[in-house]
Design an enzyme around this catalytic site. Structure first.
Site, PDB file in Angstrom:
ATOM      1  N   SER A  79     -10.158  -0.709   1.327  1.00  0.00           N
ATOM      2  CA  SER A  79     -11.240  -1.711   1.344  1.00  0.00           C
ATOM      3  C   SER A  79     -10.873  -2.939   0.517  1.00  0.00           C
ATOM      4  CB  SER A  79     -12.523  -1.114   0.765  1.00  0.00           C
ATOM      5  OG  SER A  79     -12.960  -0.043   1.543  1.00  0.00           O
ATOM      6  N   ARG A  89       0.839  -1.196   0.000  1.00  0.00           N
ATOM      7  CA  ARG A  89       0.000   0.000   0.000  1.00  0.00           C
ATOM      8  C   ARG A  89       0.880   1.255   0.000  1.00  0.00           C
ATOM      9  NH1 ARG A  89      -5.174   1.729  -1.020  1.00  0.00           N
ATOM     10  NH2 ARG A  89      -6.163   2.775   0.738  1.00  0.00           N
ATOM     11  N   ASP A 144      -7.948   8.228   0.653  1.00  0.00           N
ATOM     12  CA  ASP A 144      -8.434   7.124   1.488  1.00  0.00           C
ATOM     13  C   ASP A 144      -8.184   7.364   2.981  1.00  0.00           C
ATOM     14  OD1 ASP A 144      -9.732   5.561  -0.322  1.00  0.00           O
ATOM     15  OD2 ASP A 144      -8.082   4.180  -0.679  1.00  0.00           O
ATOM     16  N   GLY A 159     -13.747  -1.602  -6.935  1.00  0.00           N
ATOM     17  CA  GLY A 159     -15.049  -1.032  -6.566  1.00  0.00           C
ATOM     18  C   GLY A 159     -15.070  -0.257  -5.266  1.00  0.00           C
ATOM     19  N   THR A 162      -4.239  -0.697  -7.175  1.00  0.00           N
ATOM     20  CA  THR A 162      -5.049   0.477  -7.507  1.00  0.00           C
ATOM     21  C   THR A 162      -4.249   1.763  -7.582  1.00  0.00           C
ATOM     22  OG1 THR A 162      -7.088   1.638  -6.899  1.00  0.00           O
ATOM     23  CG2 THR A 162      -5.608   1.095  -5.099  1.00  0.00           C
ATOM     24  N   GLU A 183      -4.195   8.199  -3.704  1.00  0.00           N
ATOM     25  CA  GLU A 183      -4.586   7.349  -2.573  1.00  0.00           C
ATOM     26  C   GLU A 183      -4.750   8.137  -1.280  1.00  0.00           C
ATOM     27  OE1 GLU A 183      -6.004   3.969  -3.039  1.00  0.00           O
ATOM     28  OE2 GLU A 183      -4.173   3.975  -4.243  1.00  0.00           O
ATOM     29  N   THR A 211     -10.057   0.283  -9.448  1.00  0.00           N
ATOM     30  CA  THR A 211      -9.059  -0.588  -8.838  1.00  0.00           C
ATOM     31  C   THR A 211      -9.053  -1.800  -9.742  1.00  0.00           C
ATOM     32  OG1 THR A 211      -9.489   0.281  -6.620  1.00  0.00           O
ATOM     33  CG2 THR A 211      -8.666  -1.957  -6.709  1.00  0.00           C
TER      34      THR A 211
HETATM   35  N1  GLY Z   1      -8.524   3.041  -3.016  1.00  0.00           N
HETATM   36  C1  GLY Z   1      -9.543   2.153  -2.695  1.00  0.00           C
HETATM   37  C2  GLY Z   1      -9.235   1.275  -1.545  1.00  0.00           C
HETATM   38  O1  GLY Z   1      -8.073   1.040  -1.271  1.00  0.00           O
HETATM   39  O2  GLY Z   1     -10.120   0.810  -0.901  1.00  0.00           O
END
Ligand code: GLY
Length: 582
Positions: free
Chosen positions: A459, A112, A429, A479, A405, A426, A387
């Site tokens: 998510s 991430r 988020d 999504g 993503t 990102e 994503t």
């Molecule tokens: N960027 C969407 C997620 O990581 O949930």
């Protein structure tokens, strides 16, 4: 001659039909959807790869056919998607991987993005404490430190069996020699031309004066050069040298925060997955900083208390049960989840049987719970999402479930000058202000506040399901907030409703996330009796057009009792998505 009585009957019948017409139309929509629910799994005796683009799936299949393992294929597909599926495939973003080896060992890789070192809690608020509109979503300040390349390097170091350059070569070739732009690819590039122009201070290659046409041969030489540097130098091909200098120069030019120190400091993390059982199946999913595994555990463990099969797929009772569980899981998500390297996340407690039973005690089968009584919050309308997910099973039985993503479509819409790739957005988020909804309508608090080098809550829910120790399902989806509920429903489709791979993917999904207090779905998903049953319980239904094209695009591999791999991509919503096996 027509008698007055006949005229009156005709009028009454006409009025009756007019009143009934919307219900008939809705029921016909629903029947049409059922006809589309055909099962046409792609069958592979040995191996299967499912991704959001046929060209990337071909790359993965070729790696597997040449003797590469599931990790080799996942790395090659990841880089290929960065070329042919640039709205989400990436080297400028990040993601998560859950794996299961043929011998049963499981694990999870967190690559991430992180907040830059210079980031601070209120960086998206003005002097009055109000959110600066769009600052966490568009342009250079929205970008988190990318993790994708470091993640792929880590996966390769631990599990790769083919040489690193060999796995990136297909992506380099696609970028240099070109590939045919699909109708969807052209549509997506065209939709964001104004953003590309506005958010870059030069003319990136993705800009075209007359737009893109399906069938155009798309070549990205700068991206090919960047990929070649990564192929030659591994991690250093991205986080050091020319590519790193281009990223830092881009940040300086556009007012972003990422520096060489950020790139040097970035490290992916191997984490223990969230594991739990659902009926006679074992589930392995992604732990924090994704909320996916924890929320999925809460939902499936909650559903286990019900006879889901007897309720009937997408019946009012089935959806009511799901929505009530989701209301509570998403409220917990907002309050308790964040980056475990920065804040304590009570994973064991949140997924314990006792806690889930307590949360469920207030659920009534005849009436919805008002979300305000679960926890209050204010939510804006949800915007764009993108994503992408890869599911792979190799000949030996190793399985990789990988979701990656840029966050929104094409991330921050910023293309690194001379390096030719998109950067993520990102940072949105994070909970940029307590109880301010992000682009997915998701809320959060201090647990997910911005802090230097912290990871933003996700998510993404890459998941693997086994039964009696045998691999059964590899699943994931794009999504945004709907990822969790889509994976939840896909697993129930297989375990409770006995659907095939393609049926479980095609089956229309319903989404609810506590706030907004709505049941979101695609028109035609529900029968009229199901809709009436939900409205009688107090639910508000919202036909969300985005469901049709962007949400719930599951990529799944189901393993049959005879170990045949059944691949299913979502062709109905995805267009370019493809399962390929052999
Ligand atoms: N960027 C969407 C997620 O990581 O949930």
């Amino acid at each position: 001659m027509v008698k007055p009585q006949q005229t009156a009957s005709a009028i009454i019948f006409g009025v009756f039909l007019t009143l009934l017409a919307p219900f008939i139309a809705l029921q016909l929509d629903h029947l049409r959807y059922h006809w589309r629910l055909a099962s046409n799994d792609v069958v592979g005796g040995k191996a299967m790869v499912v991704s959001a683009h046929g060209l990337a799936s071909e790359v993965g299949r070729d790696v597997l056919a040449a003797g590469g393992n599931a990790f080799d294929a996942a790395i090659a597909v990841h880089f290929a998607l960065a070329v042919v599926y640039q709205q989400a495939g990436n080297i400028g973003g990040g993601g998560f991987m859950v794996y299961r080896l043929a011998d049963g060992q499981t694990g999870a890789l967190d690559f991430r993005e992180k907040a830059p070192i210079a980031a601070y809690r209120d960086m998206y608020l003005d002097a009055d404490g109000n959110v600066i509109k769009g600052a966490s979503l568009r342009g250079h300040l929205a970008v988190g430190v990318p993790g994708a390349v470091a993640g792929m390097v880590a996966a390769h170091e631990k599990f790769g069996s083919r040489s690193w350059p060999e796995l990136i070569a297909p992506a380099i070739e696609l970028a240099r020699e070109g590939f045919e732009m699909s109708p969807k690819g052209a549509r997506m590039f065209n939709r964001y031309q104004a953003d590309f122009r506005a958010l870059n201070n030069y003319e990136p290659r993705v800009l075209r004066p007359d737009g893109w046409t399906p069938g155009d041969i798309a070549r990205f030489p700068a991206l090919a050069d960047t990929l070649a540097r990564i192929a030659e130098n591994g991690r250093d091909g991205f986080y050091k040298g020319p590519t790193a200098r281009m990223i830092v120069t881009e940040m300086e030019a556009g007012g972003g925060m990422i520096t060489q120190a950020d790139l040097d400091a970035y490290q992916p993390v191997w984490r223990d997955p969230v594991t739990f059982s659902y009926r006679d199946h074992e589930i392995t999913s992604m732990p924090p900083p994704s909320s996916g595994g924890v929320a999925l555990a809460q939902l499936l463990k909650g559903a286990e208390a019900y006879n889901v099969r007897r309720m009937g797929h997408n019946s009012a009772a089935h959806i009511h049960m799901m929505v009530e569980l989701e209301r509570r899981a998403y409220a917990d998500r907002a309050s308790y989840l964040g980056d475990p390297d920065f804040v304590p996340v009570p994973v064991a407690r949140l997924t314990s049987d006792a806690y889930i039973a307590g949360r469920m005690a207030a659920i009534r089968s005849w009436e919805k719970t008002d979300s305000k009584t679960v926890r209050e919050g204010h939510v804006d309308r949800v915007e764009s999402v993108e994503t992408t997910h890869i599911s792979i099973v190799d000949a030996a039985g190793n399985a990789v479930s990988l979701t990656t993503t840029l966050n929104g479509n094409f991330g921050a819409k910023v293309v690194v000058k001379d390096a030719g790739f998109f950067l993520n957005n990102e940072m949105d988020d994070f909970a940029i202000k307590p109880d301010h909804a992000n682009q997915f309508g998701l809320l959060g608090n201090a647990q997910n506040a911005v802090a230097p080098q912290k990871r933003m809550l996700s998510s993404m829910t890459p998941t693997i399901v086994t039964k009696d120790g045998d691999l059964r399902l590899v699943v994931g989806t794009p999504g945004g907030a709907t990822i969790i509920t889509t994976v939840f429903q896909t697993i129930m489709n297989v375990v409770d409703f006995g659907m095939t791979a393609q049926q479980s993917v095609n089956a229309r999904k319903v989404h609810s996330q506590w706030q907004p207090d709505l049941v979101m779905l695609e028109r035609g998903t529900l029968s009229v009796p199901s809709m009436i049953g939900l409205m009688r319980r107090g639910h508000k239904l919202y036909a969300w057009p985005r469901f049709k094209y962007e949400l719930g695009r599951v990529e799944a591999v189901l393993i049959d009792a005879d170990r045949t791999r059944l691949g299913a991509a979502d062709y109905t919503r995805g267009e370019d998505d493809r399962a390929l096996g052999f």
